[in-house]
Design a protein around this motif. Sequence first.
Motif, PDB file in Angstrom:
ATOM      1  N   ASP A   4       0.808  -1.217   0.000  1.00  0.00           N
ATOM      2  CA  ASP A   4       0.000   0.000   0.000  1.00  0.00           C
ATOM      3  C   ASP A   4       0.842   1.269   0.000  1.00  0.00           C
ATOM      4  OD1 ASP A   4       0.906  -0.281   2.562  1.00  0.00           O
ATOM      5  OD2 ASP A   4      -1.054  -0.177   3.530  1.00  0.00           O
ATOM      6  N   LEU A   7       0.861   3.037  -3.379  1.00  0.00           N
ATOM      7  CA  LEU A   7      -0.305   3.807  -3.819  1.00  0.00           C
ATOM      8  C   LEU A   7      -0.157   5.300  -3.567  1.00  0.00           C
ATOM      9  CD1 LEU A   7      -3.282   1.498  -2.711  1.00  0.00           C
ATOM     10  CD2 LEU A   7      -2.285   1.758  -4.989  1.00  0.00           C
ATOM     11  N   SER A 193      -8.932  10.507  -9.671  1.00  0.00           N
ATOM     12  CA  SER A 193      -8.229   9.235  -9.485  1.00  0.00           C
ATOM     13  C   SER A 193      -6.775   9.302  -9.926  1.00  0.00           C
ATOM     14  CB  SER A 193      -8.958   8.133 -10.278  1.00  0.00           C
ATOM     15  OG  SER A 193     -10.281   7.957  -9.812  1.00  0.00           O
ATOM     16  N   ALA A 204     -10.278   5.730  -6.831  1.00  0.00           N
ATOM     17  CA  ALA A 204      -9.734   4.496  -7.404  1.00  0.00           C
ATOM     18  C   ALA A 204      -8.755   3.829  -6.440  1.00  0.00           C
ATOM     19  CB  ALA A 204      -9.039   4.792  -8.732  1.00  0.00           C
ATOM     20  N   LYS A 205      -7.920   4.626  -5.788  1.00  0.00           N
ATOM     21  CA  LYS A 205      -6.992   4.056  -4.804  1.00  0.00           C
ATOM     22  C   LYS A 205      -7.757   3.504  -3.603  1.00  0.00           C
ATOM     23  CE  LYS A 205      -2.940   7.012  -5.750  1.00  0.00           C
ATOM     24  NZ  LYS A 205      -2.013   8.016  -5.162  1.00  0.00           N
ATOM     25  N   THR A 206      -8.790   4.225  -3.184  1.00  0.00           N
ATOM     26  CA  THR A 206      -9.591   3.754  -2.060  1.00  0.00           C
ATOM     27  C   THR A 206     -10.219   2.407  -2.370  1.00  0.00           C
ATOM     28  OG1 THR A 206     -10.082   6.028  -1.369  1.00  0.00           O
ATOM     29  CG2 THR A 206     -11.542   4.295  -0.568  1.00  0.00           C
ATOM     30  N   LEU A 207     -10.785   2.272  -3.569  1.00  0.00           N
ATOM     31  CA  LEU A 207     -11.393   1.006  -3.966  1.00  0.00           C
ATOM     32  C   LEU A 207     -10.343  -0.090  -4.069  1.00  0.00           C
ATOM     33  CD1 LEU A 207     -13.884  -0.575  -4.834  1.00  0.00           C
ATOM     34  CD2 LEU A 207     -13.511   0.247  -7.180  1.00  0.00           C
ATOM     35  N   ALA A 208      -9.177   0.259  -4.590  1.00  0.00           N
ATOM     36  CA  ALA A 208      -8.088  -0.724  -4.702  1.00  0.00           C
ATOM     37  C   ALA A 208      -7.716  -1.266  -3.330  1.00  0.00           C
ATOM     38  CB  ALA A 208      -6.880  -0.087  -5.382  1.00  0.00           C
ATOM     39  N   GLY A 333     -14.499   2.996 -12.853  1.00  0.00           N
ATOM     40  CA  GLY A 333     -13.821   3.032 -11.556  1.00  0.00           C
ATOM     41  C   GLY A 333     -13.150   1.710 -11.233  1.00  0.00           C
ATOM     42  N   ALA A 337      -9.086   0.980 -10.459  1.00  0.00           N
ATOM     43  CA  ALA A 337      -8.727   0.277  -9.229  1.00  0.00           C
ATOM     44  C   ALA A 337      -7.965  -0.999  -9.537  1.00  0.00           C
ATOM     45  CB  ALA A 337      -9.984  -0.041  -8.427  1.00  0.00           C
ATOM     46  N   TYR A 340      -4.401  -0.119 -10.432  1.00  0.00           N
ATOM     47  CA  TYR A 340      -3.647   0.245  -9.218  1.00  0.00           C
ATOM     48  C   TYR A 340      -3.242  -1.006  -8.434  1.00  0.00           C
ATOM     49  CZ  TYR A 340      -4.094   5.375  -9.117  1.00  0.00           C
ATOM     50  OH  TYR A 340      -3.957   6.721  -9.378  1.00  0.00           O
ATOM     51  N   ILE A 341      -4.163  -1.947  -8.283  1.00  0.00           N
ATOM     52  CA  ILE A 341      -3.837  -3.173  -7.553  1.00  0.00           C
ATOM     53  C   ILE A 341      -2.753  -3.949  -8.291  1.00  0.00           C
ATOM     54  CG2 ILE A 341      -4.707  -5.405  -6.737  1.00  0.00           C
ATOM     55  CD1 ILE A 341      -7.459  -4.077  -6.445  1.00  0.00           C
TER      56      ILE A 341
END
Length: 359
Positions: A4, A7, A193, A204-208, A333, A337, A340-341
């Motif tokens: 993390d 990110l 994002s 997007a980072k939050t969802l990731a 979205g 995400a 990012y993951i």
Amino acid sequence: MLDDSVLDDQRRIFELDTGGLLRMAALGGAQVRAAASAASEAGVDDLAGYKPRALVLLSTSGVGPATCRLLAALLGSSCPVPVVTTDVVPTWVGPLDVVFAYGADGGDTSLAESLELATRRGASVILAAPDEGPVGAAAAGRAKTISPRIPVPEPLSIAHAFTAGVRVLTALGLLDTDTDALADALDEQAERSHPRHEISENPAKTLALRLADRIPLLWGVDGPSTAVAEHGSFVLGRYAGIPCDVTDYQQSVHRAALYRAAATVGSEADLFADPTEETTAGWRVVLLSTRDGERARFTERTATAALPGADVLAPNESQQGDGVRSSLCLAVGFDMAAVYIGLASDSLNGDDRPVSAAR
């Protein structure tokens, strides 16, 4: 495992993103504008005033199946035209029908055979696919072709496929959609994002972070949100290596054992739980809602009351009020995400190759 710290490190993200996937995932607005323009040039507006016997939504792979199901869900049960979603054109198709087809690959021989049958039988065919290979040959001179113009990998092209379909439905008078507003909404989402924004300010980072190293149970509260969940499962599998359970909330209730277990799953409280401690510790229950209409809102309230530990994934206030806009924003979205993951957990495995040119 997701790192993390990556990110919130913009420089590190850009170093890892050698193929430019994040930039391409942020081109949803450009894809919408390009697809809308291509549809106009292809003569899709010629369908205005036409009342088909049936509308066939045809796709075999890639972002197509979820896109077609999303289009059908947005039309709903009150649609005055029968809608068929399929991966093979029906044998009864004829000159009174309209076929919207999406092709992920110009070499898809199965799709080419369906297109050949539909055009030979006199159906009005609109094809969103690269103008190449057997698919392009089957449609040449006999279908209105909306080829992608923005160079992005196919798994990140739902904005193109969806907009092409929406333009067809709008021409037929089945939907009323402002594609300029749709593109603007995706541009605004892409800006929020951007890697320069911290996790707390970046959807997007939050969802990731919510989905990484978990097994998401993506349950939609209505037809459109369930179709979006299907796309989310596809793109998370493609770029993040994450398996997902996808269904609508009503169906999830009837899977009694799984539903009871899901009801015990926490949300942010178990973000750092040890997945080895209990069977459900690695699960993440996510209720998707477009918040389009009172029925969707009622089901969302019912589901959140029954599953208090579930996360709710819904459009922000500026994206609400229009099912087309809210659905596509949720879908795109997931694209960002997933990338990012993939970057932060090293799960891309070579799937970050740059795209050299639009086809």
